[in-house]
Design an enzyme around this catalytic site. Structure first.
Site, short mmCIF file in Angstrom:
data_model
loop_
_atom_site.label_atom_id
_atom_site.label_comp_id
_atom_site.label_asym_id
_atom_site.label_seq_id
_atom_site.Cartn_x
_atom_site.Cartn_y
_atom_site.Cartn_z
N LYS A 171 0.88 -1.17 0.00
CA LYS A 171 0.00 0.00 0.00
C LYS A 171 0.91 1.22 0.00
O LYS A 171 1.45 1.63 1.03
CB LYS A 171 -0.87 -0.02 1.26
CG LYS A 171 -2.18 0.75 1.17
CD LYS A 171 -2.08 2.22 0.89
CE LYS A 171 -1.69 3.04 2.09
NZ LYS A 171 -1.44 4.47 1.74
N GLU A 246 10.03 1.98 10.38
CA GLU A 246 11.06 2.98 10.06
C GLU A 246 10.37 4.32 10.17
O GLU A 246 9.53 4.66 9.33
CB GLU A 246 11.59 2.78 8.64
CG GLU A 246 12.24 1.43 8.38
CD GLU A 246 13.53 1.23 9.14
OE1 GLU A 246 14.09 2.20 9.68
OE2 GLU A 246 13.96 0.07 9.23
N CYS A 280 14.00 11.25 6.21
CA CYS A 280 13.88 10.86 7.62
C CYS A 280 15.21 11.00 8.35
O CYS A 280 15.24 11.32 9.52
CB CYS A 280 13.35 9.44 7.73
SG CYS A 280 14.30 8.29 6.76
N GLU A 379 10.30 16.95 14.50
CA GLU A 379 10.72 16.71 13.12
C GLU A 379 9.96 17.69 12.22
O GLU A 379 8.74 17.71 12.21
CB GLU A 379 10.37 15.27 12.73
CG GLU A 379 10.85 14.94 11.33
CD GLU A 379 10.48 13.53 10.91
OE1 GLU A 379 9.31 13.14 11.08
OE2 GLU A 379 11.36 12.83 10.39
#
Ligand code: NAD
Length: 472
Positions: A171, A246, A280, A379
């Site tokens: 997906k 992750e 990331c 972040e």
């Protein structure tokens, strides 16, 4: 022209989605609608998982050489589409052309080539006393991926899962599904047995959640935000399914006083701005010893100001748009908050000139950021670098570790042993010393709230293997 996709890839063929709902895909540079794809539902996910389940025994029993041959044919089919994939990634993600070919397409091909080799050499049975210890395929894999490096993130899951003998339902992100369609055209051409690889497009809360919660999915492999990762963990916990996560990061680039400062700052700014900061592992905090702090701040501002922002297809462009208007607005709010909290703007910022169209944020550098401030903790996922002064190596380690994340980081020093000493004390899954190159065979993953498990190389393969002991 708007590309209207109505199909999903299930049980080895392109089939019309059960749903009539269509999701829009936009070009973040022109803001135009470029495609629509099916908004897959739980019913579509059910069909895909049933196909994968039916394929499990056959694929698990397939000889390693045969699995490797399928992956090799996939590599050939993807290589033949390099140009089309590069064009599509630049269009739907906004990554500048000059880096997209290498990072968005070249890297996943390298990762796939590595797994062609590993698929052909499965882990050998071990003898431990009177036990025979076997590694077996872990089952049906549900893979859920984000939009920032779409092919790379899909490959990081598909290649090891398939090499290990596990069928997959993928997906992809609803923001960048077009590269997934190209990948599945190549998968179709490669001739995997029906049901071994399946594609369901759709939103996270609908198709993603249905996949993560599906009772017939044995391993959920997820890359994305920490908030959604936490939710996926809860969904999988009900049936004790294995989860690989992750997630996000707030990585520190530690520049010690004896470092080659211009190089450390130039590479550091480049890392923080890569893919408009939508990475990331971005070194979004730069930690500099006070003795060289002023010099580093000036240099970082100079380097960031030199980044040309604009059309990602223009070969001179180094900074493309952000993925969506929502993401742009979120990044702007982070910048405003960083300045309101006392940060000093030295490059970019809310009033910097930008292209007239497209979801852009100027390359922004904010100095004097407090280690506990919002900008040092959250972040941003945009082209925003925070610079923080540190007193000594001890203080640098403490500030680097002052984060709920633990993904990546860097250390720069003329003394490699000193850099390694600092790197060992940083609580993250990865640390680069003096610009050490990305290694696609090295374990990739995070400590703390940056994730669970590892991707790439044999470490990535382990996530898709179960361990069995037979006593004799
Ligand atoms: P996201 O978490 O919003 O979405 C990731 C995927 O999860 C998408 O496919 C989305 O559709 C799906 N999803 C969303 N809600 C869901 C739900 N309720 N149930 C199941 N699936 C759901 O993340 P994003 O915005 O696509 O990507 C950005 C984030 O990903 C950043 O936080 C970044 O740090 C992280 N990321 C981490 C890595 C890594 O390897 N550590 C790599 C890339 C991105």
């Amino acid at each position: 022209m708007v590309d209207e996709r109505t199909d999903l890839y299930l049980a080895g063929s392109w089939v019309t989605a059960a749903t009539r709902e269509r999701l829009p895909v936009h070009d973040p540079n022109s803001e135009e609608l470029i495609a629509t794809v099916p908004g897959g539902t739980a019913a579509d996910v059910d069909r895909a998982v049933a196909a994968a389940r039916a394929a499990f025994d056959g694929w698990a029993d397939t000889a390693p050489q045969t699995r490797a041959a399928c992956l090799r044919r996939l590599h050939t089919a993807l290589t033949a589409r390099t140009e089309e994939i590069t064009h599509t990634v630049v269009r739907e993600v906004g990554t500048p052309l000059r880096i997209a070919a290498r990072v968005q397409v070249g890297l996943p091909l390298t990762v796939l080539a590595g797994y062609v080799e590993l698929a052909a050499q499965p882990p050998r049975p071990e003898t431990v006393g009177n036990s025979l210890v076997l590694r077996e395929p872990a089952g049906v894999v549900g893979a859920i991926t984000p939009w920032n490096y779409p092919l790379h993130q899909m490959m990081a899951k598909l290649a090891p899962a398939l090499a290990a003998g596990c069928p997959v339902v993928l997906k992809p992100s609803e923001l960048t599904p077009l590269v997934a369609y190209l990948l599945f055209e190549a998968i179709d051409e490669a001739g995997f047995p029906p049901g071994v690889v399946n594609l369901v497009t759709g939103t996270g809360p609908e198709a993603g959640a249905a996949l993560a919660a599906h009772p017939d999915v044995d391993v959920v492999s997820f890359t994305g935000s920490t908030a959604v990762g936490r939710h996926i963990c809860h969904l999988a916990a009900d049936r004790i399914a294995r989860v690989t996560l992750e997630l996000g990061g707030k990585s520190a680039n530690v520049i010690l006083p004896d470092a080659d400062l211009p190089t450390a700052v130039r590479v550091g700014v480049g890392n923080a701005l890569l893919n408009s900061g939508q990475t990331c592992t971005a070194w979004s905090r730069m930690l500099v010893h006070r003795d060289r702090y002023a010099e580093a701040v000036d240099e970082a501002a100079r380097v960031a100001d030199g980044y040309r922002t604009g059309d990602p297809f223009d070969p001179r462009t180094r900074l493309g748009p952000l993925i969506s208007a929502t993401q742009r607005d979120r990044v702007r709010r982070h910048v405003e908050r960083g300045l309101a909290d006392g940060g000093r703007l030295v490059a970019g910022g809310p009033d910097a000139p930008l292209p007239e169209r497209g979801w852009f944020v100027a390359p922004t550098v904010i100095a004097d950021v407090d280690p506990d401030a919002h900008l040092a903790q959250e972040e941003v996922f945009g082209p925003v670098l925070a610079i923080l002064p540190v007193d000594d190596d001890e203080h640098a380690v403490a500030v680097a570790n002052n984060s709920r994340y633990g993904l990546a980081g860097a250390v720069w020093s003329a003394d490699e042993e000193r850099a390694v000493r600092v790197a060992r004390r940083i609580r993250t899954g990865m640390v680069d010393i003096n610009g050490g190159a990305f290694n696609p065979l090295a374990p990739f993953g995070g400590y703390k709230q940056s994730g669970l498990g590892r991707e790439f190389g044999t470490y990535g393969l382990d996530e898709f293997l179960q361990t069995k002991a037979i006593q004799r």
